[in-house]
Design an enzyme around this catalytic site. Structure first.
Site, PDB file in Angstrom:
ATOM      1  CE  LYS A   1     -13.358 -16.759 -32.270  1.00 54.49           C
ATOM      2  NZ  LYS A   1     -11.954 -16.331 -32.123  1.00 54.49           N
TER       3      LYS A   1
ATOM      4  NE  ARG B   1      -5.020 -14.493 -31.249  1.00 54.33           N
ATOM      5  CZ  ARG B   1      -6.249 -14.287 -31.738  1.00 54.33           C
ATOM      6  NH1 ARG B   1      -7.140 -13.638 -31.020  1.00 54.33           N
ATOM      7  NH2 ARG B   1      -6.571 -14.724 -32.936  1.00 54.33           N
TER       8      ARG B   1
ATOM      9  CE1 TYR C   1     -31.367  -3.177  -5.517  1.00 56.55           C
ATOM     10  CE2 TYR C   1     -31.050  -3.841  -7.803  1.00 56.55           C
ATOM     11  CZ  TYR C   1     -31.470  -4.128  -6.517  1.00 56.55           C
ATOM     12  OH  TYR C   1     -31.993  -5.367  -6.238  1.00 56.55           O
TER      13      TYR C   1
ATOM     14  CG  MET D   1     -29.244 -10.689 -11.924  1.00 53.96           C
ATOM     15  SD  MET D   1     -28.953 -11.757 -10.513  1.00 53.96           S
ATOM     16  CE  MET D   1     -27.501 -10.993  -9.783  1.00 53.96           C
TER      17      MET D   1
END
Length: 394
Positions: A59, A158, A287, A335
């Site tokens: 998955k 769950r 930054y 980023m």
């Protein structure tokens, strides 16, 4: 030199899982070592009893490793089942030509999903009487029989019917004309902890549900209980299948399990230096100027950032390898780029490879190290590397 047609193909496909390695190693990428993956599958299979099959959990794009190639390798090396979380993940495998049985671990609650599951020959998880009723109604309308897997909640809290109510739930599915019980399973909540009290309690609850089924003359289907930790703990927890996710990718569920099986990391994350510059003392970097140089400092700009999956919270706390030498990351992670202090390193050039996860020289950096720094788990780190990082299959 890469021809224009191939370059256009790379750009149009987002460089997701292609092997045009010379072109897509220009900025940042993830390397997937399939020999290590094969080794892990075989090492895990060696722990199992002869009748126990290995179900590989693929998955979340195989925990960020690239699901199609991973599925092909695990099946070629002895896994007999695959497991995914969503319908879309199952369809992706079928469209790629994967024919092995695929268990859908997530819940399904609409007729349109059930129809798609039947069409693509996937095998869903049922957790409630309400699901049983919907599945039976839908499959009767289609005039087909569907193999289903029933989940019992023995303590994970769950998905699944609680173990006390499991016999009635299983009996309802067993009586459904268009549903065939393929397996019965539960999931450990704490098998990776050193205190196994809860693990043994969950196992006892699972066995209690099985005993009640025998009393009702309901034949037992395939049974499975173990995740990676349960698989490594031993055959007492194995039954007919084990569901192994993290361990096949070469990471351990917990440090105390490392001595029980030899696993090799499958993933490495790398990028290139794109610029070098020398800064004077008292110069802010990135930054917010969260790092200020104390002395003259040589920095390297590297083409990878938080949009690729490098957590910004590692800013000023990340170490990488450059030509086998450790270098600290400095300033805020941005980023698309990070900055390194390479003042003390020798022979650093633009284009040099930076290893963020993996081995270079005598040192190795691991997803566990990142996870420990961040107070999270290795699963989250692996799944965080974004698809704009090409997967290079080695």
């Amino acid at each position: 030199m890469l021809d224009g047609e191939k370059l256009s193909h790379i750009v149009s496909q987002g460089c997701r899982h292609y092997q045009f390695s010379d072109a897509i190693r220009q900025r940042a990428w993830v390397e997937i070592n399939h020999a290590a993956l094969a080794h892990n599958i075989q090492a895990l299979k060696a722990l199992l009893a002869p009748h126990t099959e290995l179900l590989a959990v693929v998955k979340a794009d195989a925990y960020g490793h690239g699901v199609i190639k991973i599925a092909e390798t695990v099946l070629a090396n002895g896994a007999t089942w695959l497991a995914i979380a969503t319908l879309g993940e199952g369809v992706e495998l079928r469209e790629a030509g994967i024919t092995a049985p695929i268990l859908v671990l997530g819940a399904t609650n609409t007729a349109i999903e059930i129809e798609a599951i039947a069409h693509w020959e996937l095998q869903p998880t049922l957790c409630t009487i309400e699901q049983q009723q919907l599945f039976q109604k839908t499959m009767a309308r289609l005039g087909k029989t569907l193999p289903v897997h029933l989940k019992i909640d023995t303590g994970m809290s769950r998905l699944g019917t609680r173990w006390e109510e499991a016999p009635l739930f299983i009996e309802a599915v067993h009586s459904s004309e268009n549903l065939e019980i393929a397996s019965l399973y539960s999931h450990f909540a704490t098998a990776d902890e050193q205190d196994l009290t809860m693990t043994h309690l969950q196992h006892q609850r699972f066995k209690q549900a099985l005993a009640e089924l025998k009393q009702r003359d309901i034949p037992l289907p395939k049974l499975h209980l173990s995740n990676s930790a349960g698989t490594i703990l031993g055959q007492a927890f194995h039954y007919d299948l084990v569901r192994v996710g993290l361990a096949i990718y070469g990471a351990y569920p917990a440090p105390h399990l490392e001595e029980k099986v030899d696993l090799k990391p499958v993933m490495q994350v790398k990028a290139r230096i794109t610029q070098l510059k020398t800064l004077p003392p008292e110069t802010g970097v990135s930054y917010g100027h969260r790092f200020v140089t104390a002395t003259e400092t040589k920095i390297a700009v590297v083409g990878i950032g938080y949009a690729d999956g490098i957590p910004r919270t590692l800013s000023n706390n990340l170490k990488v390898l450059v030509n086998g030498q450790l270098a600290p990351q400095i300033g805020s992670i941005t980023m698309d780029q990070i900055m390194l202090d390479v003042t003390h390193l020798t022979n650093v050039q633009v284009g040099d490879v930076v290893t963020l996860i993996g081995e270079d020289g005598s040192d190795r950096l691991t997803v566990d190290q990142w996870a420990n720094q961040l107070g999270t788990i290795s699963y989250e780190i692996m799944c965080g590397f974004k698809h704009r990082l090409p997967r290079i299959n080695l």
